[in-house]
Scaffold this motif. Structure first.
Motif, mmCIF file in Angstrom:
data_model
loop_
_atom_site.group_PDB
_atom_site.id
_atom_site.type_symbol
_atom_site.label_atom_id
_atom_site.label_comp_id
_atom_site.label_asym_id
_atom_site.label_seq_id
_atom_site.Cartn_x
_atom_site.Cartn_y
_atom_site.Cartn_z
ATOM 1 N N HIS A 1 1.493 6.359 2.661
ATOM 2 C CA HIS A 1 0.948 5.066 3.063
ATOM 3 C C HIS A 1 -0.479 5.273 3.577
ATOM 4 O O HIS A 1 -0.721 5.314 4.788
ATOM 5 C CB HIS A 1 1.819 4.399 4.122
ATOM 6 N N ASP A 2 -1.400 5.416 2.636
ATOM 7 C CA ASP A 2 -2.793 5.672 2.972
ATOM 8 C C ASP A 2 -3.700 4.493 2.644
ATOM 9 O O ASP A 2 -4.923 4.602 2.766
ATOM 10 C CB ASP A 2 -3.280 6.915 2.223
ATOM 11 N N CYS A 3 -3.104 3.376 2.205
ATOM 12 C CA CYS A 3 -3.870 2.172 1.877
ATOM 13 C C CYS A 3 -3.294 0.991 2.641
ATOM 14 O O CYS A 3 -2.074 0.906 2.835
ATOM 15 C CB CYS A 3 -3.821 1.893 0.370
ATOM 16 N N ASP A 4 -4.153 0.090 3.058
ATOM 17 C CA ASP A 4 -3.725 -1.073 3.826
ATOM 18 C C ASP A 4 -3.536 -2.310 2.964
ATOM 19 O O ASP A 4 -3.258 -3.392 3.488
ATOM 20 C CB ASP A 4 -4.741 -1.380 4.928
ATOM 21 N N GLY B 1 0.769 -1.230 0.000
ATOM 22 C CA GLY B 1 0.000 0.000 0.000
ATOM 23 C C GLY B 1 0.802 1.283 0.000
ATOM 24 O O GLY B 1 0.244 2.365 0.172
ATOM 25 N N TYR B 2 2.111 1.202 -0.201
ATOM 26 C CA TYR B 2 2.945 2.399 -0.237
ATOM 27 C C TYR B 2 3.021 2.965 -1.654
ATOM 28 O O TYR B 2 3.127 2.220 -2.628
ATOM 29 C CB TYR B 2 4.368 2.092 0.239
ATOM 30 N N VAL B 3 2.978 4.291 -1.755
ATOM 31 C CA VAL B 3 3.190 5.013 -3.008
ATOM 32 C C VAL B 3 4.398 5.924 -2.826
ATOM 33 O O VAL B 3 4.506 6.623 -1.804
ATOM 34 C CB VAL B 3 1.952 5.854 -3.398
ATOM 35 N N LYS B 4 5.301 5.927 -3.803
ATOM 36 C CA LYS B 4 6.477 6.786 -3.731
ATOM 37 C C LYS B 4 6.615 7.607 -5.010
ATOM 38 O O LYS B 4 6.267 7.139 -6.096
ATOM 39 C CB LYS B 4 7.755 5.955 -3.522
ATOM 40 N N LEU B 5 7.131 8.829 -4.836
ATOM 41 C CA LEU B 5 7.469 9.692 -5.959
ATOM 42 C C LEU B 5 8.977 9.736 -6.104
ATOM 43 O O LEU B 5 9.713 9.805 -5.109
ATOM 44 C CB LEU B 5 6.929 11.100 -5.734
ATOM 45 N N TRP B 6 9.446 9.715 -7.368
ATOM 46 C CA TRP B 6 10.877 9.674 -7.653
ATOM 47 C C TRP B 6 11.242 10.717 -8.704
ATOM 48 O O TRP B 6 10.459 10.981 -9.617
ATOM 49 C CB TRP B 6 11.301 8.302 -8.175
#
Length: 375
Positions: free
Chosen positions: A146-149, A129-134
């Motif tokens: 981390h707004d999703c489980d 559930g983690y999203v990252k910007l690069w």
């Protein structure tokens, strides 16, 4: 009755191992890339002469230790970005395949999807559930959310290059402001895993697919809850892409690729060959004249000429309109669409039933949810 499939005779290309993802080059419709469960990346050339269409494998390269789960290309088409179950992100030259840069342990969990935001920024989502910007020019991530489980299933960026949409296995649509690097809004919890999303109707609507076979529709900037739903599929929708602002294509767990018109929502036809395994990937060329999807097996990709498909579907729409205007002639004009509508209705009646799939690669789903299997 059995519905008719259009473009059943389109050209195919077979690979040694299962294909997990595919992506067309953003500047030419003649080149697309396919990522395999073995970690290989394949460069595929489309040959389109006056007599016939064909596909050829120009280059194959082992790019990851584990399966390639998603592919992206920079807007100029010069660089390829791949993400993998091995938790890494790699950038390569499109022309030579030579490594440009890599993030060896970009996430703590297997990466499931990516989205190219602009010339320098990309977003990735993983199984936890983690999203990252690069930023390609930096070695560290720009932001982490981390707004999703549950797993992130898809990432889509709006034309403004600042609004990032994410779908997840927990059943939420989550929206981020890329420039401000913060959460904008998250939808209510839906009844099933959301598997993919597309922005349609000139940016005024968002459509999300689910593992229950239902399509959810959201009004732009009204992401808190859906505005409409369409339960027209008999089973889970694995992937989703758009042909234009009113035509979308779904790849389903029953091995069928379906083309739908939007507003009003209607399944127009099944396209391509029908297999027994779920459709793993769908992608369209930069001019949307070509559609690539898995075919009779998950090691096989089929090319579909969407120029001809759009012509056929437009004729069906016009004929359908005439049938509604004149009920006498409608009784005489029974064709393959009538058969498909019958099957669609039966599928809609059955779409409320749930089933469970085992999945060892991602977290256990909430009760009464069907889980999308990752490799």
């Amino acid at each position: 009755m059995v519905s008719t499939s259009l473009f059943d005779d389109g050209p195919e290309i077979e690979f040694p191992t299962e294909i997990m993802c595919s992506r067309f080059c953003p500047i030419t419709r003649d080149l697309f890339l396919a990522g395999a469960i073995s970690g290989h990346l394949h460069w595929i050339k489309i040959n389109d002469d006056e007599n016939e269409q064909s596909m050829s494998n120009e280059r194959s390269m082992k790019v990851h230790k584990k399966s390639v789960r998603a592919i992206g290309l920079t807007p100029d088409g010069q660089s390829i970005i791949t993400v993998s179950k091995d938790k890494s992100i790699k950038l390569r030259s499109t022309e030579t395949g030579k490594m440009i840069t890599k993030y060896k342990r970009a996430h703590d969990s297997p990466i499931n999807c990516l989205c190219i935001v602009d010339n320098c920024v990309l977003a990735t989502g993983d199984d936890d559930g983690y999203v990252k910007l690069w930023d390609y020019r930096q070695k560290k991530s720009l932001a982490e959310f981390h707004d999703c489980d549950d797993y992130i299933s898809d990432l889509t960026c709006a034309n403004d290059r600042r609004t990032l949409l994410t779908t997840s296995g927990e059943g939420t649509l989550t929206v981020y402001n890329v420039r401000k690097k913060k959460l904008q809004i998250q939808s209510e919890l839906m009844d099933s895993d959301l598997t993919a999303c597309q922005i349609v109707k000139d940016g005024t609507k968002v459509v999300c697919s689910t593992m229950e076979g239902v399509l959810y529709f959201f009004n732009w900037k009204e992401f808190g809850n859906m505005s409409d739903r369409f339960p027209g599929h008999p089973g889970g929708i694995e992937c989703l892409t758009s042909l234009d602002q009113s035509l979308i294509v779904t790849g389903c767990e029953d091995g069928k690729i379906r083309c739908l018109s939007l507003y009003p929502h209607r399944i127009m036809s099944i396209v391509g060959r029908t297999g027994s395994m779920p459709i793993q990937t769908l992608s369209t060329s930069c001019d949307t004249d070509y559609l690539i999807g898995t075919s009779t097996s998950q090691e096989t990709l089929q090319l579909i000429d969407t120029q001809q498909l759009k012509i056929i579907l437009n004729k069906k729409k016009k004929k359908s309109g005439k049938q509604q205007d004149n009920s006498f002639f409608a009784d005489l004009e029974i064709n393959e669409q009538t058969e498909f509508d019958d099957e669609q209705q039966r599928s809609s009646d059955e779409s409320d039933s749930d089933s469970d799939d085992d999945d060892d690669d991602i977290r256990k789903p909430p009760k009464k949810k069907k889980k999308k299997v990752h490799f």
